[in-house]
Scaffold this motif. Structure first.
Motif, PDB file in Angstrom:
ATOM      1  N   ASN A   1     -83.446 -88.048 -43.822  1.00 39.80           N
ATOM      2  CA  ASN A   1     -84.448 -87.981 -42.552  1.00 39.80           C
ATOM      3  C   ASN A   1     -83.970 -87.129 -41.389  1.00 39.80           C
ATOM      4  O   ASN A   1     -82.772 -86.890 -41.114  1.00 39.80           O
ATOM      5  CB  ASN A   1     -84.526 -89.420 -41.950  1.00 39.80           C
ATOM      6  N   ARG A   2     -84.763 -86.104 -41.376  1.00 39.77           N
ATOM      7  CA  ARG A   2     -84.480 -85.047 -40.179  1.00 39.77           C
ATOM      8  C   ARG A   2     -84.300 -85.526 -38.883  1.00 39.77           C
ATOM      9  O   ARG A   2     -85.262 -86.168 -38.500  1.00 39.77           O
ATOM     10  CB  ARG A   2     -85.677 -83.944 -40.234  1.00 39.77           C
ATOM     11  N   TRP A   3     -83.455 -85.494 -38.277  1.00 36.90           N
ATOM     12  CA  TRP A   3     -83.439 -86.065 -36.590  1.00 36.90           C
ATOM     13  C   TRP A   3     -84.028 -85.028 -35.576  1.00 36.90           C
ATOM     14  O   TRP A   3     -84.155 -83.818 -36.304  1.00 36.90           O
ATOM     15  CB  TRP A   3     -81.934 -86.263 -36.432  1.00 36.90           C
ATOM     16  N   LYS A   4     -84.326 -85.498 -34.573  1.00 40.89           N
ATOM     17  CA  LYS A   4     -84.831 -84.811 -33.638  1.00 40.89           C
ATOM     18  C   LYS A   4     -84.062 -83.530 -33.219  1.00 40.89           C
ATOM     19  O   LYS A   4     -82.933 -83.875 -32.921  1.00 40.89           O
ATOM     20  CB  LYS A   4     -85.194 -85.731 -32.344  1.00 40.89           C
ATOM     21  N   GLY A   5     -84.584 -82.464 -33.245  1.00 36.56           N
ATOM     22  CA  GLY A   5     -83.617 -81.200 -32.831  1.00 36.56           C
ATOM     23  C   GLY A   5     -83.196 -80.474 -33.997  1.00 36.56           C
ATOM     24  O   GLY A   5     -82.689 -79.456 -33.957  1.00 36.56           O
TER      25      GLY A   5
END
Length: 542
Positions: free
Chosen positions: A226-230
């Motif tokens: 999962n890609r995190w914010k930023g």
């Protein structure tokens, strides 16, 4: 009268035959078209699958800061779960953009790691867990080419820090009794242990051993997780290999003088000020037998990921043979930065040319002491364990870059830490201790014994007398007397002894001595020889 029906009777059979032929031709054409379409779809599928497999043959896992992940080596020993503040994150222009599609940053770059006054990782807990789990300890130690009994000593050479940028490493999970390597990007804010070259070696949330990343382009990998914010691939960094751009500096200590421990210049994640952190020495190894052999040096282990198993190499996106080595060399060369990174510079659409970071705290390798069983003072460097790839030559320390404007941080009336580069290009980091005011002994006005005018000694100590001046007793009263000049000895990661007048380290003095080029030139004494020294960074505190 007879009826002529010949033309009608003769025409019907001809029309029926024609219609049947048309239908048959139509069916054949449709069948051929369907077959051709099926062939086209099949060929396109093969092309897509072949392109995917050859272009992105390995996985690159995104690992969130507090995630334990699959098959961890140990329970979490992390002591922090605070989100990373934006003002302490590593600038996206730090380091050198390479052909891999990410930035290479020297491990001792100021601000690459963060920390606080408190430890962010329980090193003793990890050491105890591994000692109680011999199978995991055997797999864990094998990553670094050491034995199980050497684990406490190796852990004692590491330092807890926090990543200030998303960082590409080789992670290891524990499965089937073995350490399984895989490529991973660790989120900024992750607590790790680093060695004295500033290379991540342990992930605190899971105890997994870490190694330098594979030397392969980011485009070769299927990014999973999962890609995190930023998250942006262009802001990912990896620690420069020893064979390319590691600025670790070896400084020989004078005879009879214990070497200065390595130090890293961190950013305080609570205050955004500079925080100097000595590397290692967190474990109490009293009572343990001394090391039988030297530990591998940080430099010898700081090389691109390789494996003797071709399948493992392939799973990590690495080729084999001389072609892979040639590719690695080309990928580590500087490359033009992408436009989205270039436009981050205010008022300019051009990328700043990659330059060496002048704000470096040079780690100084330590050597082992036969009398003290502590690996913070490691044994003299020796060849690393067999099977570990070691560069044939270690590049010399690069020449010092032209001075940049001094970076001032913190608040207060005095400088408490500073960094600079010597004339021969060696980066030095120093902290300034609290100055101790000079004292002087003065005559007491209430001495226990006072001579009389007749030179006879009184048997009692009078409260007050005017017959003679008081004498100095053997235990006079110490009174603080301000001195116009107080000299302090700086605590630096260098065998050279640096001193300075405390009056030259005030904020007012620093402002006054800062030129129009923004560089503060401070008068420092190096082993008693005074020189005007351009300061790279200065932190106010008191």
């Amino acid at each position: 009268m007879s009826m002529n029906t010949g033309p009608v009777a003769a025409g019907r059979p001809d029309e029926s035959a024609t219609a049947g032929a048309v239908r048959r031709r139509r069916t054949i054409i449709l069948g051929v078209m369907a077959a051709v379409l099926a062939i086209i779809v099949a060929v396109a599928t093969v092309i897509v699958l072949t392109t995917h497999d050859s272009g992105r043959s390995a996985d690159l896992s995104l690992v969130a800061e507090n995630s334990t992940g699959d098959d961890p080596f140990s329970p979490s020993v992390s002591l922090t779960n605070k989100p990373l503040r934006n003002d302490v994150r590593l600038a996206s222009t730090t380091g050198t953009y390479t052909g891999r599609g990410v930035r290479a940053v020297a491990g001792n770059t100021t601000g690459l790691y963060g920390g606080t006054e408190n430890s962010t990782c329980d090193v003793a807990k990890l050491a105890n867990f591994l000692s109680q789990n011999p199978d995991k300890a055997r797999a864990w130690s094998g990553v670094f080419g050491i034995s199980r009994s050497e684990i406490p000593y190796y852990l004692d050479t590491l330092t807890p820090v926090v990543l200030t940028s998303d960082t590409w490493v080789t992670n290891h999970s524990y499965a089937g009794g073995e350490a399984t390597p895989f490529q991973a990007i660790l989120q900024a804010g992750t607590a790790v242990l680093v060695d004295d070259a500033g290379v991540p070696r342990v992930r605190c949330s899971c105890g997994n051993p870490l190694a330098p990343s594979a030397s392969a382009p980011l485009s070769r990998y299927n990014v999973t997780g999962n890609r995190w914010k930023g998250y942006q691939p262009t802001t990912v960094v990896y620690v420069s290999y020893n064979t390319t751009n590691n600025n670790t500096t070896n400084v020989a200590a004078p005879a009879g003088v214990a070497p200065t421990p390595a130090a890293l210049s961190l950013v305080n994640t609570d205050t955004a000020s500079t925080l100097m952190r000595t590397v290692g020495g967190l474990l109490n190894l009293t009572g343990m037998p001394p090391l039988a052999a030297p530990l591998p040096t940080a430099a010898s282990l700081n090389v691109p990921f390789r494996s003797e198993d071709a399948a493992v190499q392939s799973a990590n996106g690495v080729g084999s043979g001389t072609a892979a080595l040639a590719e690695s060399a080309s990928l580590e060369a500087p490359a033009p930065a992408p436009s989205q990174v270039r436009t981050q510079e205010a008022g300019s659409n051009q990328a700043a040319p990659p330059v060496a970071d002048p704000n470096l705290a040079a780690p100084v390798p330590t050597t082992a002491s036969a009398s003290a069983p502590s690996s913070a003072a490691a044994a003299p460097p020796a060849a690393p364990s067999p099977g570990l790839p070691v560069p044939e030559t270690i590049p010399s320390t690069p020449a010092a870059a032209p001075p940049s404007p001094t970076s001032f941080t913190g608040s207060g009336s005095s400088v408490v830490a500073l960094t600079f580069t010597t004339a021969d290009g060696v980066p030095v980091s120093c902290t300034i201790p609290e100055p101790v005011a000079e004292t002087t002994t003065v005559e007491t006005t209430t001495p226990p014994e006072v001579p009389t005018t007749t030179t006879e000694t009184s048997t009692e100590a009078p409260v007050e007398t005017t017959t003679a001046e008081p004498t100095v007793t053997e235990a006079p009263t110490a009174i603080v007397v301000p001195s116009s000049t107080v000299t302090v000895t700086l605590s630096c990661n260098s065998p050279v002894v640096y001193t300075a007048d405390i009056s030259d380290l005030t904020s007012a003095a620093a402002t006054s001595a800062t030129g129009s080029d923004g560089i503060w030139t401070a008068p420092l004494d190096a082993d008693g020889v005074r020189a005007s020294t351009p300061i790279a960074t200065a932190t106010y505190g008191r």
